[in-house]
Write a protein that holds these residues in place. Structure first.
Motif, short mmCIF file in Angstrom:
data_model
loop_
_atom_site.label_atom_id
_atom_site.label_comp_id
_atom_site.label_asym_id
_atom_site.label_seq_id
_atom_site.Cartn_x
_atom_site.Cartn_y
_atom_site.Cartn_z
N HIS A 11 0.82 -1.17 -0.11
CA HIS A 11 -0.06 -0.08 -0.15
C HIS A 11 0.86 1.24 -0.16
O HIS A 11 0.23 2.32 0.08
N ASN A 12 2.01 1.18 0.00
CA ASN A 12 3.00 2.26 -0.22
C ASN A 12 2.83 3.27 0.91
O ASN A 12 2.71 4.37 0.86
N ILE A 13 2.97 2.67 2.30
CA ILE A 13 2.53 3.60 3.31
C ILE A 13 3.81 3.03 4.39
O ILE A 13 4.51 2.10 4.14
N VAL A 14 3.83 3.88 5.39
CA VAL A 14 5.12 3.71 6.44
C VAL A 14 4.18 3.64 8.05
O VAL A 14 3.36 4.34 8.07
N LEU A 15 4.31 2.17 8.43
CA LEU A 15 3.93 2.20 9.71
C LEU A 15 5.06 2.06 10.67
O LEU A 15 5.57 1.12 10.77
N PRO A 16 5.29 2.95 11.71
CA PRO A 16 6.42 2.96 12.61
C PRO A 16 6.24 1.92 13.48
O PRO A 16 5.26 1.29 13.65
N ASP A 17 7.53 1.13 13.89
CA ASP A 17 7.56 0.10 14.66
C ASP A 17 6.88 0.06 15.81
O ASP A 17 6.00 -0.73 16.26
N GLU A 18 6.89 1.20 16.67
CA GLU A 18 6.11 1.45 17.75
C GLU A 18 4.78 1.39 17.62
O GLU A 18 3.86 1.26 18.49
N THR A 19 4.05 2.04 16.51
CA THR A 19 2.61 1.96 16.20
C THR A 19 2.33 0.67 16.25
O THR A 19 1.30 0.13 16.55
N VAL A 20 2.86 -0.07 15.22
CA VAL A 20 2.43 -1.79 15.24
C VAL A 20 2.79 -2.33 16.40
O VAL A 20 1.77 -3.22 16.75
N ALA A 21 3.53 -2.04 17.19
CA ALA A 21 3.67 -2.79 18.55
C ALA A 21 2.62 -2.42 19.51
O ALA A 21 2.47 -3.30 20.33
N GLU A 22 2.14 -1.09 19.36
CA GLU A 22 1.10 -0.76 20.26
C GLU A 22 -0.46 -1.25 19.81
O GLU A 22 -1.33 -1.35 20.59
N ALA A 23 -0.36 -1.97 18.55
CA ALA A 23 -1.61 -2.37 18.12
C ALA A 23 -1.68 -3.97 18.50
O ALA A 23 -1.02 -4.95 17.97
N SER A 24 -2.49 -4.20 19.65
CA SER A 24 -2.56 -5.51 20.25
C SER A 24 -3.51 -6.46 19.81
O SER A 24 -3.57 -7.23 19.97
N THR A 25 -4.74 -5.65 18.96
CA THR A 25 -5.56 -6.47 18.22
C THR A 25 -5.59 -6.16 16.75
O THR A 25 -5.29 -5.18 16.37
N PRO A 26 -6.39 -6.73 16.17
CA PRO A 26 -6.68 -6.64 14.56
C PRO A 26 -7.18 -5.40 14.39
O PRO A 26 -6.81 -4.66 13.45
N GLY A 27 -8.24 -5.06 15.38
CA GLY A 27 -8.74 -3.69 15.33
C GLY A 27 -8.15 -2.54 15.07
O GLY A 27 -8.19 -1.53 14.52
N LEU A 28 -7.21 -2.52 16.29
CA LEU A 28 -6.32 -1.54 16.47
C LEU A 28 -5.23 -1.46 15.15
O LEU A 28 -4.87 -0.33 14.69
N LEU A 29 -4.79 -2.45 14.72
CA LEU A 29 -3.74 -2.59 13.57
C LEU A 29 -4.58 -1.73 12.31
O LEU A 29 -3.96 -1.18 11.89
N LEU A 30 -5.92 -2.24 12.08
CA LEU A 30 -6.57 -1.76 11.03
C LEU A 30 -6.74 -0.13 11.30
O LEU A 30 -6.61 0.56 10.18
N GLU A 31 -6.90 0.14 12.47
CA GLU A 31 -7.19 1.79 12.61
C GLU A 31 -5.89 2.41 12.08
O GLU A 31 -6.01 3.61 11.51
#
Length: 87
Positions: free
Chosen positions: A55-75
């Motif tokens: 999708h040509n986007i950047v997701l910071p590692d810290e942000t991904v680490a905060e996503a404890s559920t699929p819903g949060l990652l989708l957000e």
């Protein structure tokens, strides 16, 4: 730009790390912890890397680490997709 759906995310997780026996990813798993679904942080980071590439986007590692559920990652993913579309 289109938003990523829960179905797309769970399909990607299956491709990256398989599916734990007894876990139904076809159900409403948006608020279920990744660990309860059988995915560790490496599986989530791998999925995030594929999302970034596709999708040509950047997701910071810290942000991904905060996503404890699929819903949060989708957000996080969909916020990045929306920000990219408005740029």
């Amino acid at each position: 730009m289109a938003q990523m759906t829960l179905t797309e995310l769970t399909s990607l997780l299956r491709e990256c790390a398989g599916e734990q026996e007894g876990v139904d990813l076809a159900g409403d798993v948006a608020d279920v912890d990744f660990t309860d679904l059988g995915y560790d942080s490496l599986a989530v980071l791998q999925a995030a890397g594929i999302i970034e590439r596709d999708h040509n986007i950047v997701l910071p590692d810290e942000t991904v680490a905060e996503a404890s559920t699929p819903g949060l990652l989708l957000e996080f993913v969909n916020a990045s997709l929306s920000a990219g579309a408005s740029s």
